[in-house]
Design an enzyme around this catalytic site. Sequence first.
Site, PDB file in Angstrom:
ATOM      1  N   THR A 228      37.163  52.616  30.412  1.00 26.20           N
ATOM      2  CA  THR A 228      38.251  53.457  29.902  1.00 26.20           C
ATOM      3  C   THR A 228      39.303  53.659  30.988  1.00 26.20           C
ATOM      4  OG1 THR A 228      38.749  55.500  28.686  1.00 26.20           O
ATOM      5  CG2 THR A 228      37.128  55.690  30.432  1.00 26.20           C
ATOM      6  N   ASN A 229      40.210  54.601  30.800  1.00 22.77           N
ATOM      7  CA  ASN A 229      41.265  54.843  31.791  1.00 22.77           C
ATOM      8  C   ASN A 229      41.482  56.349  31.925  1.00 22.77           C
ATOM      9  OD1 ASN A 229      43.293  55.631  29.731  1.00 22.77           O
ATOM     10  ND2 ASN A 229      42.996  53.511  29.092  1.00 22.77           N
TER      11      ASN A 229
END
Length: 432
Positions: A228-229
């Site tokens: 993810t980020n």
Amino acid sequence: MSETARPVAVLGVGGGIAAYKAVDVCRRLVDAGVHVAPVMTEAAGRFVGRTTFDALASEPVQVGLWGERSPIPHTRLGQRADVIVVAPATADLIARYAHGMADDLLTATLIATRAPVVICPAMHTEMWEHPAVQANVATLESRGVVVVSPEEGRLAGGDLGAGRLAEPSVIVDAVLGVLAGAAAAGPGRLRPASGPAPASGSSDLVGLRVLVTAGGTREPIDPVRVITNRSSGKQGHALAEAAYRRGAAVTLVTTTDRTVTDGIDVERVETAAEMERVVLRRAETADVVIMAAAVADFRPTAPAARKLKKASGVPEIVLEPTPDILAALGASRRPGQVLVGFAAETDDVRERAAAKLASKGVDLMVANDVSVPGVGFDHDTNEVVLLDASGDVTRVDLTTKSAVADAVLDRVAMIATRRAAGTAASVGGRDR
Ligand code: C5P
């Protein structure tokens, strides 16, 4: 500005367990060069001592309407303030402020000011989600009050849920953002907390169907782990809330579990593939699509069906590109539809955003330099450059994500109006 030549923040402290965090807010604001004038409610005094604020703030704390140094302390405070921040804002305090009551020094000061106001609610989840509280918060937002939303986490008594006061760093970011915006706006101040609503607080988006995406996608490696980020979804949510406040029919496709105002149609998704499916379907009936989500660029080609075991050694994860949703929308857009993309960059921000504007076929690109402190991921503040397809460039200096949302929607409204006028003119041309 003030007689001290430093910006003056009135720090209002409400009577909640989170009052102890206001001490840290006070210290951080003073460290940032802000003159802090603290005001406590009577109830706040049950949670934290006056002496603490007396010692840390720029001037002694004030509590009552009567018997203080000035016979009219509320008007003096209201006039001197460049910003008023209330942390924690309890359900009771929010209700009294929303209804214009002025029965203690803090509420009287809030009513007696033209300065921008930031409120930071904190309360138990049941109280925060109660329609009365949500309605009062919405009322204040519609008057231009900046709301720093509470977070999920441990609450008084050990309960878990939404309602915990935002972290002091987040609150201070928001206050500094508001002060920066007010300074940039000149003596007229950023957004009056009372009085006539600003143009962007109007109903200029009535009749438009706006689709907004928010948050970072999560791409599974196995049933436990994801790629993810750092996106928090705050900017996308602020856009959805602002569009709704301005009269649009709003659909929000989000990867977060943030609270959303009743009336906004929410679809919760997790992966880029899910977001693509939902967005392409919902975009068929949207007049405006704002892709604020940070869609992962790569995902594991073949996520494992069962948890990868540490004992089996370091896994080799093969990645593949995710579908570019915005580019797909740009290639097959509905006639008249307005498309907005986001570009979070760390280098050559404008050049890269301009290249994406062209390659993805969008009308407006919102570019931010996420390497700058207080900008982008997980902050309550943002600083952006808006680039549109006609070559116009608009800079929005560091301010709240809510104010950035309004600046983006101002551009969107302009593009939509121009497009509608163009369509009307060409239809008119054919008729003649
Ligand atoms: O190429 P980049 O990821 O920087 O582009 C950012 C813009 O494109 C954002 O508006 C984002 O929501 C959108 N995007 C997308 N699908 C992807 C990657 C990005 O719609 N796979």
